[in-house]
Scaffold this active site. Structure first.
Site, mmCIF file in Angstrom:
data_model
loop_
_atom_site.group_PDB
_atom_site.id
_atom_site.type_symbol
_atom_site.label_atom_id
_atom_site.label_comp_id
_atom_site.label_asym_id
_atom_site.label_seq_id
_atom_site.Cartn_x
_atom_site.Cartn_y
_atom_site.Cartn_z
ATOM 1 N N CYS A 288 57.595 -5.126 -29.095
ATOM 2 C CA CYS A 288 58.123 -5.264 -30.437
ATOM 3 C C CYS A 288 57.143 -4.885 -31.542
ATOM 4 O O CYS A 288 56.915 -3.717 -31.789
ATOM 5 C CB CYS A 288 58.692 -6.666 -30.653
ATOM 6 S SG CYS A 288 59.785 -6.675 -32.104
ATOM 7 N N GLU B 295 56.362 -16.724 -34.063
ATOM 8 C CA GLU B 295 55.623 -16.215 -32.897
ATOM 9 C C GLU B 295 54.167 -16.676 -32.902
ATOM 10 O O GLU B 295 53.584 -16.930 -31.852
ATOM 11 C CB GLU B 295 55.705 -14.691 -32.838
ATOM 12 C CG GLU B 295 57.092 -14.202 -32.466
ATOM 13 C CD GLU B 295 57.101 -12.739 -32.089
ATOM 14 O OE1 GLU B 295 56.398 -12.345 -31.157
ATOM 15 O OE2 GLU B 295 57.817 -11.977 -32.764
ATOM 16 N N LYS C 165 51.725 -9.842 -25.288
ATOM 17 C CA LYS C 165 51.815 -9.295 -26.653
ATOM 18 C C LYS C 165 50.579 -9.621 -27.490
ATOM 19 O O LYS C 165 50.160 -10.786 -27.579
ATOM 20 C CB LYS C 165 53.069 -9.842 -27.326
ATOM 21 C CG LYS C 165 53.393 -9.226 -28.682
ATOM 22 C CD LYS C 165 54.757 -9.723 -29.156
ATOM 23 C CE LYS C 165 55.180 -9.172 -30.485
ATOM 24 N NZ LYS C 165 56.535 -9.647 -30.860
ATOM 25 N N ASN D 133 53.902 -14.147 -24.986
ATOM 26 C CA ASN D 133 55.074 -13.287 -25.066
ATOM 27 C C ASN D 133 54.761 -12.097 -24.155
ATOM 28 O O ASN D 133 53.915 -11.261 -24.501
ATOM 29 C CB ASN D 133 55.299 -12.864 -26.525
ATOM 30 C CG ASN D 133 56.617 -12.137 -26.719
ATOM 31 O OD1 ASN D 133 57.229 -11.677 -25.763
ATOM 32 N ND2 ASN D 133 57.039 -12.031 -27.969
ATOM 33 N N ASN E 171 62.932 -7.539 -30.612
ATOM 34 C CA ASN E 171 63.919 -8.360 -31.331
ATOM 35 C C ASN E 171 63.539 -8.236 -32.797
ATOM 36 O O ASN E 171 62.553 -8.846 -33.248
ATOM 37 C CB ASN E 171 63.807 -9.846 -30.949
ATOM 38 C CG ASN E 171 64.289 -10.167 -29.555
ATOM 39 O OD1 ASN E 171 65.412 -10.604 -29.344
ATOM 40 N ND2 ASN E 171 63.416 -9.966 -28.576
ATOM 41 N N GLU F 282 62.510 -7.397 -25.155
ATOM 42 C CA GLU F 282 61.562 -8.514 -25.336
ATOM 43 C C GLU F 282 62.340 -9.829 -25.210
ATOM 44 O O GLU F 282 63.490 -9.926 -25.656
ATOM 45 C CB GLU F 282 60.962 -8.400 -26.742
ATOM 46 C CG GLU F 282 60.044 -9.548 -27.147
ATOM 47 C CD GLU F 282 59.689 -9.499 -28.658
ATOM 48 O OE1 GLU F 282 60.605 -9.255 -29.491
ATOM 49 O OE2 GLU F 282 58.506 -9.702 -28.979
HETATM 50 N N1 CDT Z 1 59.714 -9.659 -32.346
HETATM 51 C C1 CDT Z 1 59.015 -8.997 -33.288
HETATM 52 O O1 CDT Z 1 57.833 -8.721 -33.125
HETATM 53 N N2 CDT Z 1 59.664 -8.695 -34.438
HETATM 54 C C2 CDT Z 1 59.026 -8.076 -35.556
HETATM 55 C C3 CDT Z 1 59.619 -8.539 -36.818
HETATM 56 C C4 CDT Z 1 58.599 -8.538 -37.874
HETATM 57 S S1 CDT Z 1 59.143 -7.832 -39.306
HETATM 58 C C5 CDT Z 1 58.265 -6.389 -39.509
HETATM 59 C C6 CDT Z 1 59.107 -6.541 -35.517
HETATM 60 O O2 CDT Z 1 58.071 -5.912 -35.767
HETATM 61 O O3 CDT Z 1 60.164 -5.997 -35.294
#
Ligand code: CDT
Length: 310
Positions: free
Chosen positions: A170, A144, A125, A108, A195, A48
């Site tokens: 993600c 985000e 996303k 995204n 990420n 991502e």
């Molecule tokens: N980039 C991304 O979506 N990161 C989220 C962090 C949120 S914490 C649960 C993830 O779900 O990994």
């Protein structure tokens, strides 16, 4: 059943720092594409927001974020070498990036590029985590919801080079609806980049749980939908902000077939038997035979949890 094999690779990335240029990042991606091809890959999954640092951790004006971190065209001059390498090598890829759409909306986004170097599918996303407001007391931001609009393309499945691919990004990987909507379109492989900060800024979550919940989500959903899942991290310490690694390729059995060892640029590659999922889809998870959607109405009728039904 005769087997159908796909050379499936995940190209995990180590950190991309604020000072790293797009050109330098794309050179890393091309090097991994070449390594993956040499190891038998036909499809390579990148992370991502692969072209930049994970900028939603920084507070800034939307206009500044868009000027520094978004792509108004895909491919563009910086990314063209990756598309050229895909065409030269005859290998496809999935790439996540921040997209500024023609109408000016920010997403995204991930694209699926086929073995001729053409974009064959796009995903924006849908499950955007984090917050809109500035949290100066937090060690970093997760903005985000500020920088991106909710994706408007749904969870589609694209047939490319004779394989049915689904895509997500993600946080989407934690939601069972993501995979089921694509499995109902006969997806064979779901690809995703992530990420995931090691620290949870919302509550004091033990660090090891970040990896546990990542893996359990991928493994359960691969099995329950009879699909391959290929997940690529951007990880390690980006300008002092650590993110988890553990990029994996998961079989429809729910088993991890390959997993990265480092938090650097690292390729993992398997020969994925696409017919393996058929055993599950024809028996225990034969959707047409066994699903009971009349009893699942609340899934679409309600967003949040409410009272027990009368
Ligand atoms: N980039 C991304 O979506 N990161 C989220 C962090 C949120 S914490 C649960 C993830 O779900 O990994």
């Amino acid at each position: 059943m005769t087997t159908r094999k796909l050379g499936l690779a995940v190209a995990q990335m180590g950190p991309v720092h604020l000072s790293d240029s797009r050109g330098a990042v794309v050179r890393r991606l091309v090097a991994m594409l070449r390594e993956a091809k040499a190891r038998g890959a036909e499809m390579v999954v990148f992370p991502e927001l692969a072209l930049t640092t994970f900028f939603p951790r920084y507070w800034m004006e939307e206009a500044e974020a868009q000027a520094r971190f978004f792509e108004a065209q895909m491919p563009n001059a910086d990314v063209q070498p990756l598309f050229d390498a895909a065409r030269e090598l005859g290998v496809g890829f999935y790439l996540g990036y921040a997209e500024l759409a023609e109408d000016g909306r920010p997403y995204n986004t991930a694209v699926l590029v086929n073995q001729r170097g053409d974009i064959a599918g796009k995903y924006r996303k849908i499950h955007l985590p984090g917050h809109v407001e500035h949290k100066p007391e937090a060690p970093f931001q997760h903005l985000e919801k500020k920088y991106f609009d909710v994706g408007d393309l749904g969870f589609r499945v694209f047939e490319s080079d004779a394989v049915k691919y689904g895509m997500c990004l993600c946080n989407d990987r934690r939601w069972p609806e993501t995979y089921r909507v694509m499995a109902l379109q006969s997806a064979e492989v779901v690809m995703l980049g992530y990420n995931t900060p090691s620290l949870n800024i919302h509550w004091n979550e033990p660090v090891h749980l970040r990896t546990t919940t990542h893996l359990v989500s991928l493994q359960a959903n691969a099995y329950q939908n009879g699909i391959w899942v290929a997940a690529a991290a951007k990880c390690g310490s980006e300008d002092g902000h650590h993110m988890i690694g553990s990029s994996v390729i998961v079989a429809p059995t729910g088993e991890i077939v390959a997993r990265t060892l480092t938090e650097e640029d690292e390729v993992i590659c398997v020969s994925a038997d696409l017919t393996l999922g058929e055993h599950f889809r024809q028996h225990v998870f034969n959707f047409a035979k066994h699903r009971r959607p009349e009893h699942y109405r609340l899934i679409v009728d309600r967003v949040g949890a409410g009272d027990p039904l009368p």
